[in-house]
Design a protein around this motif. Structure first.
Motif, PDB file in Angstrom:
ATOM      1  N   ARG A 125       0.824  -1.210   0.000  1.00 24.20           N
ATOM      2  CA  ARG A 125       0.000   0.000   0.000  1.00 24.20           C
ATOM      3  C   ARG A 125       0.858   1.260   0.000  1.00 24.20           C
ATOM      4  NH1 ARG A 125      -5.255  -0.316  -1.550  1.00 24.20           N
ATOM      5  NH2 ARG A 125      -5.776  -2.507  -1.371  1.00 24.20           N
ATOM      6  N   CYS A 126       0.554   2.179  -0.865  1.00 23.51           N
ATOM      7  CA  CYS A 126       1.342   3.410  -0.994  1.00 23.51           C
ATOM      8  C   CYS A 126       1.330   4.203   0.324  1.00 23.51           C
ATOM      9  CB  CYS A 126       0.743   4.252  -2.106  1.00 23.51           C
ATOM     10  SG  CYS A 126       1.558   5.830  -2.299  1.00 23.51           S
ATOM     11  N   PRO A 127       2.498   4.656   0.789  1.00 25.92           N
ATOM     12  CA  PRO A 127       2.538   5.443   2.030  1.00 25.92           C
ATOM     13  C   PRO A 127       1.779   6.773   1.915  1.00 25.92           C
ATOM     14  CG  PRO A 127       4.715   4.642   1.448  1.00 25.92           C
ATOM     15  CD  PRO A 127       3.833   4.380   0.268  1.00 25.92           C
ATOM     16  N   HIS A 128       1.468   7.227   0.722  1.00 28.55           N
ATOM     17  CA  HIS A 128       0.703   8.474   0.598  1.00 28.55           C
ATOM     18  C   HIS A 128      -0.744   8.204   0.992  1.00 28.55           C
ATOM     19  CE1 HIS A 128      -1.276  11.729  -2.069  1.00 28.55           C
ATOM     20  NE2 HIS A 128      -1.030  12.212  -0.866  1.00 28.55           N
ATOM     21  N   LEU A 129      -1.568   7.749   0.092  1.00 27.98           N
ATOM     22  CA  LEU A 129      -2.974   7.516   0.433  1.00 27.98           C
ATOM     23  C   LEU A 129      -3.392   6.082   0.142  1.00 27.98           C
ATOM     24  CD1 LEU A 129      -4.647  10.883  -0.619  1.00 27.98           C
ATOM     25  CD2 LEU A 129      -4.055  10.082   1.659  1.00 27.98           C
ATOM     26  N   LYS A 130      -2.429   5.176   0.343  1.00 27.95           N
ATOM     27  CA  LYS A 130      -2.718   3.752   0.422  1.00 27.95           C
ATOM     28  C   LYS A 130      -3.167   3.098  -0.884  1.00 27.95           C
ATOM     29  CE  LYS A 130      -4.259   4.575   5.159  1.00 27.95           C
ATOM     30  NZ  LYS A 130      -2.956   4.579   5.789  1.00 27.95           N
ATOM     31  N   ALA A 131      -2.842   3.678  -2.027  1.00 29.50           N
ATOM     32  CA  ALA A 131      -3.162   3.004  -3.284  1.00 29.50           C
ATOM     33  C   ALA A 131      -2.492   1.636  -3.316  1.00 29.50           C
ATOM     34  CB  ALA A 131      -2.683   3.842  -4.463  1.00 29.50           C
ATOM     35  N   ASP A 132      -3.107   0.704  -4.015  1.00 28.05           N
ATOM     36  CA  ASP A 132      -2.552  -0.628  -4.158  1.00 28.05           C
ATOM     37  C   ASP A 132      -1.413  -0.545  -5.186  1.00 28.05           C
ATOM     38  OD1 ASP A 132      -1.948  -3.213  -4.697  1.00 28.05           O
ATOM     39  OD2 ASP A 132      -4.019  -3.871  -4.995  1.00 28.05           O
ATOM     40  N   THR A 146       7.069   4.627  -8.998  1.00 26.02           N
ATOM     41  CA  THR A 146       6.120   5.744  -9.051  1.00 26.02           C
ATOM     42  C   THR A 146       4.727   5.196  -8.814  1.00 26.02           C
ATOM     43  OG1 THR A 146       7.488   6.848 -10.696  1.00 26.02           O
ATOM     44  CG2 THR A 146       5.208   7.619 -10.490  1.00 26.02           C
ATOM     45  N   CYS A 147       4.049   5.787  -7.826  1.00 22.01           N
ATOM     46  CA  CYS A 147       2.636   5.435  -7.627  1.00 22.01           C
ATOM     47  C   CYS A 147       1.837   6.343  -8.549  1.00 22.01           C
ATOM     48  CB  CYS A 147       2.228   5.645  -6.175  1.00 22.01           C
ATOM     49  SG  CYS A 147       0.455   5.463  -5.945  1.00 22.01           S
ATOM     50  N   THR A 148       1.153   5.747  -9.510  1.00 22.11           N
ATOM     51  CA  THR A 148       0.539   6.561 -10.556  1.00 22.11           C
ATOM     52  C   THR A 148      -0.763   7.228 -10.113  1.00 22.11           C
ATOM     53  OG1 THR A 148      -0.517   4.585 -11.418  1.00 22.11           O
ATOM     54  CG2 THR A 148       1.564   5.234 -12.436  1.00 22.11           C
ATOM     55  N   LEU A 149      -1.194   6.929  -8.867  1.00 21.79           N
ATOM     56  CA  LEU A 149      -2.449   7.580  -8.454  1.00 21.79           C
ATOM     57  C   LEU A 149      -2.254   9.084  -8.289  1.00 21.79           C
ATOM     58  CD1 LEU A 149      -5.376   6.929  -7.987  1.00 21.79           C
ATOM     59  CD2 LEU A 149      -4.917   6.596  -5.588  1.00 21.79           C
ATOM     60  N   HIS A 150      -1.159   9.489  -7.612  1.00 18.82           N
ATOM     61  CA  HIS A 150      -0.882  10.930  -7.510  1.00 18.82           C
ATOM     62  C   HIS A 150       0.560  11.252  -7.915  1.00 18.82           C
ATOM     63  CE1 HIS A 150      -3.922  10.021  -4.326  1.00 18.82           C
ATOM     64  NE2 HIS A 150      -4.552  10.992  -4.955  1.00 18.82           N
ATOM     65  N   GLY A 151       1.310  10.241  -8.337  1.00 23.98           N
ATOM     66  CA  GLY A 151       2.653  10.499  -8.840  1.00 23.98           C
ATOM     67  C   GLY A 151       3.764  10.511  -7.798  1.00 23.98           C
ATOM     68  N   TRP A 152       3.505  10.073  -6.585  1.00 26.08           N
ATOM     69  CA  TRP A 152       4.571  10.046  -5.588  1.00 26.08           C
ATOM     70  C   TRP A 152       5.609   8.990  -5.980  1.00 26.08           C
ATOM     71  CZ3 TRP A 152       3.713  11.221   0.209  1.00 26.08           C
ATOM     72  CH2 TRP A 152       2.986  12.420   0.324  1.00 26.08           C
ATOM     73  N   GLN A 153       6.911   9.320  -5.682  1.00 26.95           N
ATOM     74  CA  GLN A 153       7.989   8.416  -6.086  1.00 26.95           C
ATOM     75  C   GLN A 153       8.811   7.946  -4.893  1.00 26.95           C
ATOM     76  OE1 GLN A 153       9.896  10.792  -9.258  1.00 26.95           O
ATOM     77  NE2 GLN A 153       9.076   9.206 -10.619  1.00 26.95           N
TER      78      GLN A 153
HETATM   79  S1  FES Z   1      -1.739   7.032  -3.116  1.00 29.50           S
HETATM   80 FE1  FES Z   1       0.133   6.729  -4.036  1.00 29.50          FE
HETATM   81  S2  FES Z   1       0.743   8.650  -4.699  1.00 29.50           S
HETATM   82 FE2  FES Z   1      -1.135   9.011  -3.703  1.00 29.50          FE
END
Ligand code: FES
Length: 524
Positions: free
Chosen positions: A463-470, A483-490
């Motif tokens: 789970r992404c440390p930002h907002l938990k995207a898979d 890169t988490c493509t939900l909001h682009g955090w790397q």
């Molecule tokens: S949930 Fe991954 S970048 Fe926002």
């Protein structure tokens, strides 16, 4: 410190170090269903719209009065923001033109020009619209806790901030349950009376836990002014009504073992709080007229209704009808979300029928993750009967949280087999990829073991440390950077370091090659 009560949970707080306007509510909420009780439509709000600070606890529409905030509150205020995962309060306020924000951290006190502020924030999918909060203030002389309708769990932090002189808290109902359910009347009465009792007992437990010598019942009940919902008002202290008023709770407090004094505030009442928890209250009308609001509620609400009926009629007449192909719109909107909602679908594990009258009969199948038209025969564990105009409204405005529009309006009916399912109602708050990802991650983290997956030679936190995207679905790896493509955090896989924000880290561990076995199959 001086608190002017504005109605519902709205208040204007004057401290030694500036003024704070909290959750002002002067319009109705939820399609004209909820109105402030006692009425505040004759209160002159002009002295309260230029505060130093604005606090909006969350984005439920009985706390976030968009029209009032847009049209009346100065955009020069500094907003004190709760620590909510999706930052909805800030996003919504920015759209209205607010530009100054102080971001707080959950239950961490900060100093704002001499005023000590702490905001305990709640972040579970079940907490309000993905977040709720309360407000603690200390101006060096007096400390208050506006608990709002939140259910804080940060007791150590609250103890450390206190002791509080005055505690404002919710005690009455603010939900559709069980009134909208098609249960047998006897069962409904039993459930309602249990609900009436448990919500007031919970408030008493909070009062005891916080330990303030003065409490103020606030944040409801709402009142209901249009004919379809008129029956929801607690006119006669009905033990099966979930919306008891302030006087009912105050009597309960007086009979309880909680060592506190409860105070009645109506819109325009002013509470002055002096050091040493000395409190004085004045009302905007003689005491006998204040009490008449509660003893002759029919007159008070009758007059209020007469003033507001044209507004209610206009709200209901403005709802869209026949403008949307509801089935196709929901299929296109919900199916991609169902595909992402593993925990939610598992938690519901059945079907819901939306009975929408001439808007159709639509099944949301949480097992097969599809939206389809009902065949007229297959049973469904859950059924919602909703005026299709409300659904059309939510589709046209792409409302991502139907709890905040349809369900809290109490303008629907429900059936279910078996017990309450929190995942079901939460699903209707999660109607965007971002929301569903947050909630799914939250549910997963409630399990003890952190889930991981393998990718690009690393074992990686799922789970992404930002907002938990898979990240198994939304993560892309290139040159050792995920890169988490939900909001682009790397994130750098070698170290787990976040390249977008310095307060997050990703768990990632290189998969070591298994050493090759030496020797022969027979061994040495
Ligand atoms: S949930 Fe991954 S970048 Fe926002």
């Amino acid at each position: 410190m001086k608190v002017t009560f504005l109605g519902h949970v709205g208040m204007y707080i004057e401290t030694k170090h500036g003024s704070v306007l909290c959750d002002p509510l002067f319009n109705s909420a939820y399609f004209g269903s909820w109105w402030t009780f006692p009425a505040n439509d004759q209160l002159d709000f002009s002295p309260y719209v230029n505060p130093d600070y604005l606090f909006i606890s969350h984005t439920h529409l009985d706390h976030f009065d968009e029209k009032f905030l847009r049209e009346h509150v100065s955009k020069d205020v500094t907003v004190l923001l709760p620590d909510h995962p999706l930052g909805l309060v800030e996003k919504w306020l920015r759209k209205l033109g607010f530009v100054n924000f102080v971001q707080t951290k959950n239950a961490v006190p900060i100093d704002v020009n001499g005023l000590k502020v702490m905001i305990p924030s709640l972040v579970a999918p079940a907490d309000g619209p993905l977040g709720d909060s309360g407000l603690c203030l200390d101006d060096g002389e007096v400390r208050i806790f506006n608990q709002n309708d939140s259910r804080p769990v940060q007791f150590e932090e609250l103890d450390a901030f206190g002791p509080f002189d005055v505690h404002f808290l919710q005690y009455s109902g603010a939900i559709w349950y069980p009134m909208v359910y098609r249960f047998p009347q006897k069962m409904k009465d039993a459930l309602s009376s249990k609900k009436r009792t448990t919500q007031m007992e919970r408030a008493l437990r909070y009062a005891k836990q916080i330990g303030a010598p003065h409490i103020v019942p606030s944040a409801g009940p709402p009142c209901f002014l249009d004919d379809a919902l008129w029956y929801l008002n607690d006119f006669d202290r009905d033990p099966t009504n979930i919306f008891p008023d302030q006087t009912v709770f105050m009597e309960l407090v007086a009979e309880s073992d909680v060592d506190t004094q409860a105070h009645l505030l109506i819109p325009g009442s002013v509470m002055t709080i002096e050091p040493g928890a000395r409190v004085a209250t004045t009302h905007p009308m003689p005491d006998n007229e204040v009490m008449a609001i509660f003893t002759d509620k029919r007159s008070h609400l009758g007059a209020y209704k007469a003033r507001k009926q044209p507004e209610i009629d206009a709200i209901l007449a403005s709802l869209p009808r026949g403008q949307v192909e509801i089935f196709l719109a929901l299929k296109e909107w919900f199916e991609p979300l169902l595909a992402l909602a593993d925990q939610t679908c598992l938690g519901i594990d059945d079907t819901l029928l939306l009975e929408l009258g001439d808007g159709g009969q639509i099944v949301i199948d949480f097992v097969n993750r599809e939206v389809r038209e009902w065949d007229g025969e297959s049973p469904n564990r859950y059924v919602f009967h909703i005026d299709p105009a409300l659904v059309e409204y939510c589709i046209i405005n792409h409302e991502e949280d139907w709890v905040n529009y349809i369900f809290l309006s109490c303008r629907f009916e429900a059936e279910r087999k078996g017990t309450y399912n929190e995942f079901l109602y939460s699903f209707f708050k999660l109607l965007s990829v971002e929301r569903v990802q947050y909630a799914e991650g939250y549910y997963v983290e409630q399990h003890h073991e952190q889930q991981t997956f393998e990718c690009a030679g690393y074992t990686i936190q799922r789970r992404c440390p930002h907002l938990k995207a898979d990240l198994e679905r939304f993560g892309e790896v290139e040159d050792g950077i995920l890169t988490c493509t939900l909001h682009g955090w790397q994130f750098e896989l070698e170290t787990g370091k976040c390249l977008t924000s310095d307060d997050r880290k990703l768990y990632s561990k290189k998969i070591e090659p298994v050493p090759a076995l030496t020797g022969t199959a027979d061994g040495d």
